[in-house]
Design an enzyme around this catalytic site. Sequence first.
Site, PDB file in Angstrom:
ATOM      1  N   ASP A  54      -2.052 -25.753 -13.907  1.00 47.60           N
ATOM      2  CA  ASP A  54      -2.703 -24.696 -14.134  1.00 47.60           C
ATOM      3  C   ASP A  54      -3.922 -24.803 -15.599  1.00 47.60           C
ATOM      4  OD1 ASP A  54      -0.553 -23.954 -12.392  1.00 47.60           O
ATOM      5  OD2 ASP A  54      -0.614 -21.839 -13.018  1.00 47.60           O
ATOM      6  N   ASP A  82      -4.904 -23.270  -9.491  1.00 51.59           N
ATOM      7  CA  ASP A  82      -5.002 -22.113 -10.480  1.00 51.59           C
ATOM      8  C   ASP A  82      -6.049 -22.325 -11.679  1.00 51.59           C
ATOM      9  OD1 ASP A  82      -3.295 -20.758  -9.066  1.00 51.59           O
ATOM     10  OD2 ASP A  82      -1.892 -20.573 -10.609  1.00 51.59           O
ATOM     11  N   HIS A 115      -3.810 -18.467  -7.116  1.00 52.40           N
ATOM     12  CA  HIS A 115      -4.893 -17.880  -7.477  1.00 52.40           C
ATOM     13  C   HIS A 115      -6.355 -18.053  -7.182  1.00 52.40           C
ATOM     14  CE1 HIS A 115      -3.061 -15.371 -10.884  1.00 52.40           C
ATOM     15  NE2 HIS A 115      -2.172 -15.909 -10.823  1.00 52.40           N
ATOM     16  N   HIS A 238       2.031 -23.929 -11.470  1.00 55.96           N
ATOM     17  CA  HIS A 238       2.693 -22.792 -10.991  1.00 55.96           C
ATOM     18  C   HIS A 238       3.528 -22.006 -11.993  1.00 55.96           C
ATOM     19  CE1 HIS A 238       2.797 -19.692  -8.053  1.00 55.96           C
ATOM     20  NE2 HIS A 238       4.278 -20.015  -7.702  1.00 55.96           N
TER      21      HIS A 238
END
Length: 307
Positions: A54, A82, A115, A238
């Site tokens: 991320d 993300d 996301h 995640h």
Amino acid sequence: MAEISDLDRQIEQLRRCELIKESEVKALCAKAREILVEESNVQRVDSPVTVCGDIHGQFYDLKELFRVGGDVPETNYLFMGDFVDRGFYSVETFLLLLALKVRYPDRITLIRGNHESRQITQVYGFYDECLRKYGSVTVWRYCTEIFDYLSLSAIIDGKIFCVHGGLSPSIQTLDQIRTIDRKQEVPHDGPMCDLLWSDPEDTTGWGVSPRGAGYLFGSDVVAQFNAANDIDMICRAHQLVMEGYKWHFNETVLTVWSAPNYCYRCGNVAAILELDEHLQKDFIIFEAAPQETRGIPSKKPVADYFL
């Protein structure tokens, strides 16, 4: 080659954390769509490659990642989703990664995170940021349309399966992932949702996820999946891990987290995973970019008071 020089100019602009014009975003997204539509739900990636977790709009930390890991195209990158939300610079972060993808399509692979969704970005910052920086939601629309085209997973040398979240009780084989119609908003449930939302848990079988989407999956589930698909390990993102990376289940699952000092307050370090041509692993740990290199805006940018 006017298009390339235009793109190179935009990349340089974005590297300086400067916005490109709305019309340029539209054209960039159109080109990105042409490239992404050709990619598989399980995109093949060749080693050597550097795998990243991320980023969450932490633009100056993405620059730090490129500083320690090498620039595109010299380094081949795989980002596991993300890209947006929570950080201050989701727009610049996603557009830079997308521009690099269009410029060097074989040197950077972008897969979808939970996301990369219309619904989630309306809550966690990307929507508001687009509105604030461009004065309308048009750029958000262009970007969220591109989200629908992002691959759901990747496989490195046929041996390392990379996905944002994890496994799904509806999926036993990579071929089942290949048959999903990915060009849609992330559903609330089902296999596509699970791939982006699930987490490993010290248990056996499947469990209810506290996230309200996806599942918790145990070591036996991983052993079955890895054996059925002849893969060595699953690499995913995640979940924030304070040390930047974390092994699970006897090194059959790996979490990689690449947003240092997450949300500018968690105090964690970040990691990226370098895989050589023999899939030997080398973790690079890095900290947040030094304060003086980043203009962190106040929570409410000044412009808001005058709009």
